[in-house]
Scaffold this active site. Structure first.
Site, PDB file in Angstrom:
ATOM      1  N   GLU A  45     -24.709 -24.987 -26.992  1.00 27.23           N
ATOM      2  CA  GLU A  45     -24.208 -24.557 -28.015  1.00 27.23           C
ATOM      3  C   GLU A  45     -24.931 -25.379 -29.248  1.00 27.23           C
ATOM      4  OE1 GLU A  45     -19.781 -25.515 -29.587  1.00 27.23           O
ATOM      5  OE2 GLU A  45     -19.133 -24.995 -27.821  1.00 27.23           O
ATOM      6  N   ASP A  49     -28.295 -23.665 -30.938  1.00 27.51           N
ATOM      7  CA  ASP A  49     -28.387 -23.680 -32.465  1.00 27.51           C
ATOM      8  C   ASP A  49     -29.446 -23.294 -33.053  1.00 27.51           C
ATOM      9  OD1 ASP A  49     -27.492 -23.794 -35.384  1.00 27.51           O
ATOM     10  OD2 ASP A  49     -27.944 -25.802 -35.045  1.00 27.51           O
ATOM     11  N   GLU A 120     -24.333 -18.969 -29.832  1.00 28.47           N
ATOM     12  CA  GLU A 120     -25.392 -19.831 -29.803  1.00 28.47           C
ATOM     13  C   GLU A 120     -26.201 -20.131 -27.926  1.00 28.47           C
ATOM     14  OE1 GLU A 120     -24.730 -21.645 -33.701  1.00 28.47           O
ATOM     15  OE2 GLU A 120     -24.136 -22.765 -32.268  1.00 28.47           O
TER      16      GLU A 120
END
Length: 233
Positions: A45, A49, A120
Site C-alpha cells: 500500500e 500510493d 494501491e
C-alpha cells in the site's frame, strides 16, 4: 477455486500478466488472510500510493503545460484519493479477488479502506513486477475516466485557463487583465476587470473579488471569440 486459476482470472481482469505472481498474490492478501504481516499487502500500500501519485503528477505536468501548480495539486489530490481508489477497485471487480480471513468474506460489502488499499497494492505489484512503464499504463487506463472528469470540471470552472489556451492557439498572445474600477466599502469591495488580448479589449465584468471578476471577464472574452453574447455585462 485453485490459486493458479484464481490469479489467472485476476490478471485477465486487470489486463496485465505477471512474470512473478507472488507479487499479485501479496497485493490481494488482506492482513486478516495473511500468515504473517510480511505476506499481507500492507507494505505494498505504502509503495503503491507513491507510484500512483508520481504517475498522476507526471501526466498532469507533461500533458497540461498551462496548468498552474495549485490546480494540478487539486486534481491530483482528487484522483488519488481513497474514495477514487475504492471506486475504481470496485469497477474493476477487485472485491472478487481479495484474499481475506474468516472474519471477512468477499461476498460482504467491503469497507472503503480495504478496496482502496488493494488498489494501491495492485499498482505496487505491477511496478515491482514490470517497472514504471506497465504501472503507468495500468494507472492511466484504470484512472482515465476519473482524470478526464476532474479535468473537465477544472476547465468548466476555470475560464482563465481556457482563455489562456485559446488565446495562445488562435492569436499567439496571452491575455492581460486590468482592473478598471474598484467599488464599495472596504469590507465589501467589488472589482471591474477587463481582458485585453493582442491589443483588443473584451467586455469587462464585475466580481466580488479580483479573482472572480477576472474569471467573469475571461468568460466574456471566450463568448466573444466564439461569436456568442457575453454573459457578464
Amino acid at each position: 477455486m485453485e490459486l493458479e486459476k484464481f490469479l489467472s482470472n485476476c490478471q485477465e481482469r486487470i489486463g496485465y500478466r505477471f512474470s512473478d505472481t507472488v507479487h499479485l498474490r501479496t497485493a490481494l492478501t488482506h492482513s486478516s488472510g495473511a500468515d504473517t504481516p510480511q505476506t499481507s499487502n500492507e507494505r505494498m500500500e505504502f509503495l503503491g500510493d507513491s507510484v500512483l501519485g508520481y504517475v498522476i503528477c507526471d501526466h498532469l505536468f507533461h500533458f497540461h503545460p498551462d496548468m498552474l501548480e495549485g490546480d494540478m495539486t487539486k486534481i491530483k489530490s482528487a484522483v488519488v484519493s481513497r474514495a477514487t481508489c475504492q471506486r475504481i477497485a470496485k469497477q474493476i471487480g477487485m472485491d472478487e479477488f481479495l484474499i481475506v480471513g474468516r472474519g471477512l468474506t468477499r461476498t460482504q460489502r467491503m469497507p472503503l479502506s480495504i478496496l482502496a488499499n488493494t488498489m494501491e497494492s495492485l499498482i505496487a505489484a505491477i511496478y515491482l513486477d514490470g517497472g514504471i512503464d506497465p504501472a503507468k499504463d495500468f494507472i492511466l487506463r484504470a484512472f482515465r475516466e476519473e482524470i478526464d472528469k476532474m479535468l473537465a470540471d477544472h476547465d468548466a470552472d476555470n475560464h482563465k485557463s481556457v482563455l489562456q489556451h485559446v488565446a495562445q492557439k488562435r492569436l499567439g498572445r496571452s491575455p492581460e487583465y486590468k482592473i478598471l474600477e474598484i467599488s464599495g466599502p472596504e469590507h465589501h469591495k467589488t472589482f471591474h476587470v477587463e481582458v485585453r488580448i493582442a491589443g483588443n479589449a473584451y467586455p469587462p465584468a464585475w466580481g466580488g473579488t479580483k479573482k472572480e471578476a477576472e474569471q467573469h471577464a475571461a468568460e466574456n472574452a471566450l463568448c466573444v471569440l466564439n461569436n456568442e453574447e457575453p454573459r457578464f455585462l
